[in-house]
Design a protein around this motif. Structure first.
Motif, PDB file in Angstrom:
ATOM      1  N   LEU A 166       0.694  -1.281   0.061  1.00  0.00           N
ATOM      2  CA  LEU A 166      -0.019  -0.065  -0.008  1.00  0.00           C
ATOM      3  C   LEU A 166       0.726   1.224  -0.103  1.00  0.00           C
ATOM      4  N   ILE A 167       1.902   1.486   0.768  1.00  0.00           N
ATOM      5  CA  ILE A 167       2.684   2.424   0.893  1.00  0.00           C
ATOM      6  C   ILE A 167       3.671   2.693  -0.328  1.00  0.00           C
ATOM      7  N   ILE A 168       3.910   1.585  -0.870  1.00  0.00           N
ATOM      8  CA  ILE A 168       4.704   1.598  -2.034  1.00  0.00           C
ATOM      9  C   ILE A 168       3.725   2.238  -3.327  1.00  0.00           C
ATOM     10  N   ASN A 169       2.555   1.743  -3.446  1.00  0.00           N
ATOM     11  CA  ASN A 169       1.674   2.166  -4.289  1.00  0.00           C
ATOM     12  C   ASN A 169       1.564   3.862  -4.053  1.00  0.00           C
ATOM     13  N   LEU A 170       1.354   4.276  -2.793  1.00  0.00           N
ATOM     14  CA  LEU A 170       1.117   5.616  -2.496  1.00  0.00           C
ATOM     15  C   LEU A 170       2.476   6.450  -3.001  1.00  0.00           C
ATOM     16  N   VAL A 171       3.503   6.083  -2.684  1.00  0.00           N
ATOM     17  CA  VAL A 171       4.697   6.720  -3.155  1.00  0.00           C
ATOM     18  C   VAL A 171       4.923   7.018  -4.433  1.00  0.00           C
ATOM     19  N   ASP A 172       4.415   5.643  -5.450  1.00  0.00           N
ATOM     20  CA  ASP A 172       4.636   5.849  -6.504  1.00  0.00           C
ATOM     21  C   ASP A 172       3.542   6.956  -7.284  1.00  0.00           C
ATOM     22  N   LEU A 173       2.173   6.945  -6.473  1.00  0.00           N
ATOM     23  CA  LEU A 173       1.209   8.150  -7.053  1.00  0.00           C
ATOM     24  C   LEU A 173       1.998   9.208  -6.734  1.00  0.00           C
ATOM     25  N   LEU A 174       2.570   9.604  -5.753  1.00  0.00           N
ATOM     26  CA  LEU A 174       3.116  10.930  -5.501  1.00  0.00           C
ATOM     27  C   LEU A 174       3.924  11.208  -6.145  1.00  0.00           C
ATOM     28  N   ASN A 175       5.042  10.134  -6.499  1.00  0.00           N
ATOM     29  CA  ASN A 175       6.058  10.510  -7.708  1.00  0.00           C
ATOM     30  C   ASN A 175       5.523  10.711  -8.814  1.00  0.00           C
ATOM     31  N   ASP A 176       4.379  10.196  -9.453  1.00  0.00           N
ATOM     32  CA  ASP A 176       3.977  10.328 -10.700  1.00  0.00           C
ATOM     33  C   ASP A 176       3.094  11.625 -10.943  1.00  0.00           C
ATOM     34  N   LEU A 177       2.059  12.198  -9.635  1.00  0.00           N
ATOM     35  CA  LEU A 177       1.731  13.478  -9.572  1.00  0.00           C
ATOM     36  C   LEU A 177       2.866  14.593  -9.532  1.00  0.00           C
ATOM     37  N   ARG A 230     -14.341   0.065  -1.613  1.00  0.00           N
ATOM     38  CA  ARG A 230     -14.147  -0.716  -0.451  1.00  0.00           C
ATOM     39  C   ARG A 230     -12.929  -0.315   0.529  1.00  0.00           C
ATOM     40  N   ASN A 231     -11.867  -0.295  -0.239  1.00  0.00           N
ATOM     41  CA  ASN A 231     -10.374   0.348   0.451  1.00  0.00           C
ATOM     42  C   ASN A 231      -9.793   1.197  -0.390  1.00  0.00           C
ATOM     43  N   ILE A 232      -8.754   1.751  -0.073  1.00  0.00           N
ATOM     44  CA  ILE A 232      -7.807   2.630  -0.458  1.00  0.00           C
ATOM     45  C   ILE A 232      -7.075   2.096  -1.976  1.00  0.00           C
ATOM     46  N   GLU A 233      -6.869   0.639  -2.020  1.00  0.00           N
ATOM     47  CA  GLU A 233      -6.189   0.143  -3.188  1.00  0.00           C
ATOM     48  C   GLU A 233      -7.460   0.141  -4.511  1.00  0.00           C
ATOM     49  N   GLU A 234      -8.563  -0.050  -4.158  1.00  0.00           N
ATOM     50  CA  GLU A 234      -9.620   0.085  -4.987  1.00  0.00           C
ATOM     51  C   GLU A 234      -9.687   1.605  -5.492  1.00  0.00           C
ATOM     52  N   LEU A 235      -9.788   2.324  -4.525  1.00  0.00           N
ATOM     53  CA  LEU A 235      -9.902   3.730  -5.139  1.00  0.00           C
ATOM     54  C   LEU A 235      -8.701   4.289  -5.918  1.00  0.00           C
ATOM     55  N   TYR A 236      -7.487   3.799  -5.601  1.00  0.00           N
ATOM     56  CA  TYR A 236      -6.390   4.390  -6.180  1.00  0.00           C
ATOM     57  C   TYR A 236      -6.209   3.592  -7.467  1.00  0.00           C
ATOM     58  N   ASN A 237      -6.515   2.588  -7.513  1.00  0.00           N
ATOM     59  CA  ASN A 237      -6.208   1.672  -9.142  1.00  0.00           C
ATOM     60  C   ASN A 237      -7.450   2.366  -9.815  1.00  0.00           C
ATOM     61  N   TYR A 238      -8.812   2.785  -9.397  1.00  0.00           N
ATOM     62  CA  TYR A 238      -9.718   3.387 -10.430  1.00  0.00           C
ATOM     63  C   TYR A 238      -9.237   4.931 -10.526  1.00  0.00           C
ATOM     64  N   PRO A 269     -13.342   5.892   9.597  1.00  0.00           N
ATOM     65  CA  PRO A 269     -14.384   5.039   9.154  1.00  0.00           C
ATOM     66  C   PRO A 269     -15.313   5.184   8.210  1.00  0.00           C
ATOM     67  N   GLY A 270     -15.274   6.238   7.584  1.00  0.00           N
ATOM     68  CA  GLY A 270     -16.164   6.475   6.875  1.00  0.00           C
ATOM     69  C   GLY A 270     -15.895   6.083   5.468  1.00  0.00           C
ATOM     70  N   PRO A 271     -16.594   6.410   4.408  1.00  0.00           N
ATOM     71  CA  PRO A 271     -16.518   5.985   3.134  1.00  0.00           C
ATOM     72  C   PRO A 271     -15.298   6.534   2.302  1.00  0.00           C
ATOM     73  N   LEU A 272     -14.593   5.920   1.307  1.00  0.00           N
ATOM     74  CA  LEU A 272     -13.589   6.675   0.443  1.00  0.00           C
ATOM     75  C   LEU A 272     -14.239   7.143  -0.745  1.00  0.00           C
ATOM     76  N   LEU A 273     -14.130   8.494  -0.885  1.00  0.00           N
ATOM     77  CA  LEU A 273     -14.810   9.284  -2.050  1.00  0.00           C
ATOM     78  C   LEU A 273     -13.729  10.073  -2.883  1.00  0.00           C
ATOM     79  N   PRO A 274     -13.890  10.138  -4.001  1.00  0.00           N
ATOM     80  CA  PRO A 274     -12.896  10.916  -5.026  1.00  0.00           C
ATOM     81  C   PRO A 274     -13.417  12.367  -4.878  1.00  0.00           C
TER      82      PRO A 274
END
Length: 296
Positions: free
Chosen positions: A219-230, A263-271, A291-296
């Motif tokens: 999860l952290i690796i994916n978030l780092v890659d996302l920030l690097n990309d942004l 359902r989780n941060i990975e699903e939102l990230y991939n989308y 505890p709340g929902p993950l919304l874009p």
């Protein structure tokens, strides 16, 4: 029999540590060194020289201890005798920590840690982990004590306090069972400093990604890659306020209400990684569990 000299080493250390008998301890360790030299036992001599420093260290004479540690290190390196090289690195790090030299202390502890791990030396391994943990906790709570933070291993950005904070968090993120919390704090720090100090922000990302890879934290690796990309994505021209929202935003209906939340941060990230080609979405993250929902 010069093998008796090895027992003298143990007796000398015991006298210094438990009985605080400095003079008798010093006489005994020097006697052992003389015997080793007479018989040409260089392994015994370098070990005794290291313990001569250890005795002064335990007696509170750090300057004298460092002199003997340096002599033992030079001899051990010439012999390629790893056990004493490691022990000297470990003991000198204890002195560096007491002197407020964070970076030198961390480097020595890490060197010793790697050796103990490779030798399955559980007792020394745990002792070194505890000392690294104490070093990091002290840096977070009393940063003013540490005076060498300007030596920022090639990083010409970030204030000394920020750099020390990141180094300390990185230790805890790597060695603690609850390390995920500290890896998240590192990401938050990178995002906080990016606008004013992008070079330092990328330094933090590199550090946290290495730790995440070691801890197998996908999860952290994916978030780092996302920030690097942004942060490395070419900037686009600012659109006038009268222009409509990007097409991808208008056509998307997925994850746009609590009933259809990811359902989780990975699903939102991939989308978002697939759909957000124009940078239309922003996710407001939480600093703690939410505890709340993950919304874009």
């Amino acid at each position: 029999d010069h093998r008796q000299a090895y027992k003298w080493i143990e007796q000398a250390v015991h006298l210094a540590v438990h009985d605080h008998d400095a003079e008798k301890s010093r006489r005994l360790i020097q006697r052992a060194i003389d015997v080793f030299q007479t018989f040409g036992d260089t392994v015994g001599e370098v070990q005794a020289l290291h313990f001569k420093g250890r005795i002064e260290h335990e007696l509170g004479n750090e300057e004298q201890a460092m002199t003997f540690y340096d002599q033992a290190l030079a001899m051990a390196q010439a012999m390629h005798y790893e056990p004493v090289i490691v022990r000297v690195a470990h003991e000198r790090s204890r002195i560096y920590r007491n002197r407020g030299l964070f970076i030198l202390a961390e480097d020595g502890f890490r060197y010793a840690l790697n050796h103990y791990a490779s030798q399955a030396d559980e007792a020394n391994l745990q002792a070194t982990l505890d000392q690294l943990n104490d070093l990091a906790e002290n840096a977070l709570h009393s940063p003013e004590f540490f005076i060498d933070a300007l030596e920022r291993d090639g990083v010409a950005a970030g204030t000394p306090d920020d750099y020390l904070y990141v180094r300390a968090l990185a230790i805890l993120a790597e060695i603690k069972d609850e390390g995920l919390f500290y890896r998240q704090r590192l990401l938050q720090k990178a995002m906080a400093v990016y606008k004013s100090d992008p070079r330092f922000a990328f330094y933090i990302l590199r550090k946290v990604k290495g730790i995440a890879a070691f801890r197998k934290d996908g999860l952290i690796i994916n978030l780092v890659d996302l920030l690097n990309d942004l942060w490395t994505r070419p900037s686009t021209k600012t659109r006038p306020h009268t222009e409509t929202l990007p097409r991808s935003h208008k056509r998307s209906t997925q994850f746009n209400s609590p009933d259809t939340a990811a359902r989780n941060i990975e699903e939102l990230y991939n989308y978002l990684a697939e759909e957000d080609s124009e940078g239309a979405y922003v996710y407001r993250g939480q600093t703690r569990e939410y505890p709340g929902p993950l919304l874009p």
